[in-house]
Design a protein around this motif. Structure first.
Motif, PDB file in Angstrom:
ATOM      1  N   ARG A  84       0.835  -1.206   0.000  1.00  0.00           N
ATOM      2  CA  ARG A  84       0.000   0.000   0.000  1.00  0.00           C
ATOM      3  C   ARG A  84       0.870   1.257   0.000  1.00  0.00           C
ATOM      4  N   GLN A  85       1.941   1.209   0.765  1.00  0.00           N
ATOM      5  CA  GLN A  85       2.842   2.355   0.817  1.00  0.00           C
ATOM      6  C   GLN A  85       3.509   2.583  -0.540  1.00  0.00           C
ATOM      7  N   GLU A  86       3.917   1.488  -1.205  1.00  0.00           N
ATOM      8  CA  GLU A  86       4.527   1.619  -2.526  1.00  0.00           C
ATOM      9  C   GLU A  86       3.536   2.200  -3.528  1.00  0.00           C
ATOM     10  N   ILE A  87       2.277   1.775  -3.434  1.00  0.00           N
ATOM     11  CA  ILE A  87       1.252   2.310  -4.330  1.00  0.00           C
ATOM     12  C   ILE A  87       1.051   3.803  -4.079  1.00  0.00           C
ATOM     13  N   ALA A  88       1.057   4.182  -2.809  1.00  0.00           N
ATOM     14  CA  ALA A  88       0.919   5.615  -2.500  1.00  0.00           C
ATOM     15  C   ALA A  88       2.072   6.418  -3.097  1.00  0.00           C
ATOM     16  N   VAL A  89       3.291   5.873  -3.024  1.00  0.00           N
ATOM     17  CA  VAL A  89       4.467   6.543  -3.628  1.00  0.00           C
ATOM     18  C   VAL A  89       4.298   6.630  -5.142  1.00  0.00           C
ATOM     19  N   MET A  90       3.790   5.549  -5.766  1.00  0.00           N
ATOM     20  CA  MET A  90       3.555   5.568  -7.210  1.00  0.00           C
ATOM     21  C   MET A  90       2.569   6.661  -7.587  1.00  0.00           C
ATOM     22  N   HIS A  91       1.522   6.812  -6.772  1.00  0.00           N
ATOM     23  CA  HIS A  91       0.535   7.858  -7.058  1.00  0.00           C
ATOM     24  C   HIS A  91       1.182   9.242  -6.969  1.00  0.00           C
ATOM     25  N   GLU A  92       2.052   9.426  -6.010  1.00  0.00           N
ATOM     26  CA  GLU A  92       2.758  10.703  -5.921  1.00  0.00           C
ATOM     27  C   GLU A  92       3.644  10.918  -7.150  1.00  0.00           C
ATOM     28  N   ASP A  93       4.323   9.849  -7.594  1.00  0.00           N
ATOM     29  CA  ASP A  93       5.160   9.952  -8.790  1.00  0.00           C
ATOM     30  C   ASP A  93       4.329  10.299 -10.009  1.00  0.00           C
ATOM     31  N   ARG A 146      -0.717  -2.657 -11.844  1.00  0.00           N
ATOM     32  CA  ARG A 146      -0.294  -4.030 -11.522  1.00  0.00           C
ATOM     33  C   ARG A 146      -0.127  -4.212 -10.007  1.00  0.00           C
ATOM     34  N   ALA A 147       0.434  -3.198  -9.360  1.00  0.00           N
ATOM     35  CA  ALA A 147       0.605  -3.278  -7.910  1.00  0.00           C
ATOM     36  C   ALA A 147      -0.744  -3.317  -7.197  1.00  0.00           C
ATOM     37  N   GLU A 148      -1.701  -2.509  -7.687  1.00  0.00           N
ATOM     38  CA  GLU A 148      -3.031  -2.513  -7.070  1.00  0.00           C
ATOM     39  C   GLU A 148      -3.733  -3.853  -7.274  1.00  0.00           C
ATOM     40  N   ARG A 150      -2.207  -6.769  -7.687  1.00  0.00           N
ATOM     41  CA  ARG A 150      -1.518  -7.734  -6.837  1.00  0.00           C
ATOM     42  C   ARG A 150      -1.940  -7.573  -5.379  1.00  0.00           C
ATOM     43  N   LEU A 151      -2.083  -6.333  -4.940  1.00  0.00           N
ATOM     44  CA  LEU A 151      -2.530  -6.080  -3.572  1.00  0.00           C
ATOM     45  C   LEU A 151      -3.928  -6.650  -3.341  1.00  0.00           C
ATOM     46  N   ALA A 152      -4.830  -6.406  -4.287  1.00  0.00           N
ATOM     47  CA  ALA A 152      -6.199  -6.914  -4.143  1.00  0.00           C
ATOM     48  C   ALA A 152      -6.210  -8.441  -4.107  1.00  0.00           C
ATOM     49  N   ALA A 153      -5.382  -9.080  -4.966  1.00  0.00           N
ATOM     50  CA  ALA A 153      -5.326 -10.548  -4.977  1.00  0.00           C
ATOM     51  C   ALA A 153      -4.757 -11.087  -3.672  1.00  0.00           C
ATOM     52  N   ASP A 154      -3.711 -10.434  -3.159  1.00  0.00           N
ATOM     53  CA  ASP A 154      -3.109 -10.885  -1.898  1.00  0.00           C
ATOM     54  C   ASP A 154      -4.089 -10.732  -0.739  1.00  0.00           C
ATOM     55  N   GLU A 155      -4.814  -9.623  -0.717  1.00  0.00           N
ATOM     56  CA  GLU A 155      -5.801  -9.415   0.350  1.00  0.00           C
ATOM     57  C   GLU A 155      -6.909 -10.466   0.271  1.00  0.00           C
ATOM     58  N   LYS A 156      -7.362 -10.772  -0.938  1.00  0.00           N
ATOM     59  CA  LYS A 156      -8.415 -11.760  -1.114  1.00  0.00           C
ATOM     60  C   LYS A 156      -7.935 -13.145  -0.705  1.00  0.00           C
ATOM     61  N   LYS A 157      -6.691 -13.484  -1.074  1.00  0.00           N
ATOM     62  CA  LYS A 157      -6.131 -14.782  -0.729  1.00  0.00           C
ATOM     63  C   LYS A 157      -5.979 -14.928   0.784  1.00  0.00           C
ATOM     64  N   ALA A 158      -5.457 -13.884   1.442  1.00  0.00           N
ATOM     65  CA  ALA A 158      -5.281 -13.927   2.896  1.00  0.00           C
ATOM     66  C   ALA A 158      -6.621 -14.082   3.603  1.00  0.00           C
ATOM     67  N   ALA A 159      -7.637 -13.343   3.135  1.00  0.00           N
ATOM     68  CA  ALA A 159      -8.969 -13.430   3.754  1.00  0.00           C
ATOM     69  C   ALA A 159      -9.569 -14.826   3.559  1.00  0.00           C
ATOM     70  N   ALA A 160      -9.388 -15.409   2.359  1.00  0.00           N
ATOM     71  CA  ALA A 160      -9.942 -16.740   2.082  1.00  0.00           C
ATOM     72  C   ALA A 160      -9.269 -17.803   2.941  1.00  0.00           C
ATOM     73  N   GLN A 161      -7.946 -17.718   3.089  1.00  0.00           N
ATOM     74  CA  GLN A 161      -7.234 -18.685   3.919  1.00  0.00           C
ATOM     75  C   GLN A 161      -7.685 -18.594   5.365  1.00  0.00           C
ATOM     76  N   TRP A 162      -7.840 -17.389   5.856  1.00  0.00           N
ATOM     77  CA  TRP A 162      -8.253 -17.218   7.246  1.00  0.00           C
ATOM     78  C   TRP A 162      -9.681 -17.727   7.463  1.00  0.00           C
TER      79      TRP A 162
END
Length: 352
Positions: A84-93, A146-148, A150-162
Motif C-alpha cells: 500500500r505504501q509503494e502504491i501511494a508513492v507511485m501515485h505521488e510519482d 499491476r501493484a493494485e 496484486r494487492l487486491a489478490a493478496d488481500e483476497k487470498k489472505a482473507a480466504a485462507q483465514w
C-alpha cells in the motif's frame, strides 16, 4: 461375554439356553444381567472415549495451525502495508510526472506547439521530451495498476485462507463437543448399570472390548494412561475407618483400566465399599486391586498381560466422584496393603 439368543416357544432351544446359562461362570456371587446391553454401552463408551481423544488431538492441531496462521497473517499484513505504501508513492510519482509534463508543454495540443515553436529543432526537442514524459507516465500508470491488482489478490487470498481455517476449527470444535456430550451421556448410562449391580450385590459378568493395537513392551505399567493423582496411600479422612489403603487416580467414568502387570484374576466382585472391584495375583506374591469400577472386561480365573484392558473406571461403591482406587497387597484381602507408588517405581513405573 454375550448371552445367546433364546426362543422361549421352542423347547429344545430353551433347554440349550438353560444349559448354557448353567454352564457359564459368573463373576463372584451374582447372576448375569443384561450382558448384551452392558456390552453395547461399554463398547460405546470405549469407542467414544477413543473418538474424543482423536477429536481433541485434531482440535489441538487445528488450534496450533490457527496460531501459525495468525503469525503468517501478521507477516502478510506487513507485506500488504508495504505494498500500500509503494502504491501511494507511485501515485505521488504519477502526480509529479503529470505536472512536469504539463509544464514542459505536454498539456498543449500539437497544433499549438507547432505554432509556438521557434524552429523545427525546438519542435523536435519538445516532441521528444513529450514522448519521453508520456512513456514514463504510461509506465508509472501500468506499474501502479499491476501493484493494485496484486494487492487486491493478496488481500483476497489472505482473507480466504483465514476464513477456511476459522470454518475448519469451528467444525472441529463442534465435532469435539458433540462427541463429548455423547460420551458423557454414555458414561452415566454405564455408571447407572454399575450402580444397579452394586445395589443388587450381583456382578453382571465380563463385557468384551476390542483391545488397543498398541503393544506394551514393559513388564509393568500404570493402571491408567492419563490421570491426576488424588487421595494417596495413608491419607486420613472421614471416608476411611483408619487410613486410605491405596492410591486414587482421578479419571472420568469409562476410562480404560489396565492390568499393571501379568497375572491371574483372583476376584471379581460387586457390592460393599469398593463397589465393583478386581483383584489380580502377580508372580512374586503380590496382589493388585482395582476398585470403584463401572464395568469389568475379564472373568475370575482369567490370565491377563501387562497393559491389558481389564475394566472401565467409574464411581461405584463408597465413592465421592469418578476415580480408580488402586492398591498393592501382600494378600488378596483388605488390610495387607503397601504403598503402591514406591512399589511401581521399583518396577520402573514412576507415577506423578
Amino acid at each position: 461375554m454375550r448371552s445367546p439368543r433364546r426362543h422361549p416357544l421352542l423347547v429344545p432351544a430353551l433347554l440349550c439356553a438353560l444349559a448354557v446359562l448353567a454352564a457359564r461362570p459368573t463373576a463372584a456371587d451374582g447372576e448375569p444381567g443384561d450382558q448384551d446391553g452392558d456390552s453395547d454401552v461399554s463398547a460405546q463408551v470405549a469407542r467414544l472415549y477413543q473418538d474424543a481423544a482423536v477429536a481433541t488431538q485434531r482440535y489441538e492441531a487445528g488450534r496450533q495451525e490457527a496460531e501459525l496462521q495468525r503469525a503468517r497473517a501478521g507477516r502478510a499484513e506487513a507485506l500488504l502495508a508495504r505494498e500500500r505504501q509503494e502504491i501511494a508513492v507511485m501515485h505521488e510519482d504519477l502526480g509529479r510526472i503529470a505536472r512536469a509534463q504539463y509544464r514542459t508543454g505536454g498539456g498543449l495540443p500539437l497544433t499549438a506547439q507547432i505554432i509556438l515553436a521557434k524552429s523545427p529543432d525546438e519542435l523536435m526537442r519538445g516532441q521528444h521530451v513529450f514522448s519521453q514524459a508520456n512513456l514514463a507516465l504510461e509506465n508509472a500508470v501500468g506499474k501502479s495498476r499491476r501493484a493494485e491488482a496484486r494487492l487486491a489478490a493478496d488481500e483476497k487470498k489472505a482473507a480466504a485462507q483465514w476464513q477456511a481455517l476459522e470454518k475448519r476449527n469451528a467444525g472441529l470444535a463442534a465435532m469435539k463437543d458433540g462427541i463429548q456430550r455423547s460420551l458423557e451421556q454414555a458414561r452415566w448410562e454405564l455408571q447407572g448399570r454399575a450402580d444397579a449391580s452394586v445395589a443388587a450385590g450381583s456382578c453382571r459378568g465380563a463385557v468384551r472390548l476390542d483391545q488397543p493395537n498398541t503393544q506394551v513392551t514393559q513388564a509393568w505399567v500404570t493402571p491408567v494412561e492419563t490421570y491426576e493423582l488424588s487421595a494417596g496411600f495413608g491419607s486420613g479422612g472421614e471416608r476411611w475407618a483408619n487410613r486410605h489403603t491405596g492410591q486414587d487416580f482421578a479419571v472420568p467414568i469409562g476410562t480404560p483400566v489396565r492390568a499393571v502387570g501379568a497375572g491371574r484374576v483372583v476376584r471379581v466382585s460387586c457390592g460393599g465399599a469398593f463397589g465393583i472391584e478386581i483383584v489380580i495375583e502377580h508372580p512374586g506374591g503380590y496382589y493388585t486391586q482395582y476398585a470403584h469400577l463401572a464395568a469389568v472386561t475379564v472373568d475370575q480365573g482369567e490370565r491377563v498381560g501387562a497393559g491389558q484392558w481389564i475394566a472401565q473406571s467409574g464411581t461405584s461403591g463408597n465413592s465421592t466422584g469418578p476415580h480408580l482406587h488402586f492398591e498393592v497387597r501382600v494378600t488378596p484381602e483388605l488390610g495387607s496393603a503397601v504403598d503402591p507408588l514406591p512399589w511401581l517405581a521399583a518396577r520402573g513405573v514412576p507415577v506423578g
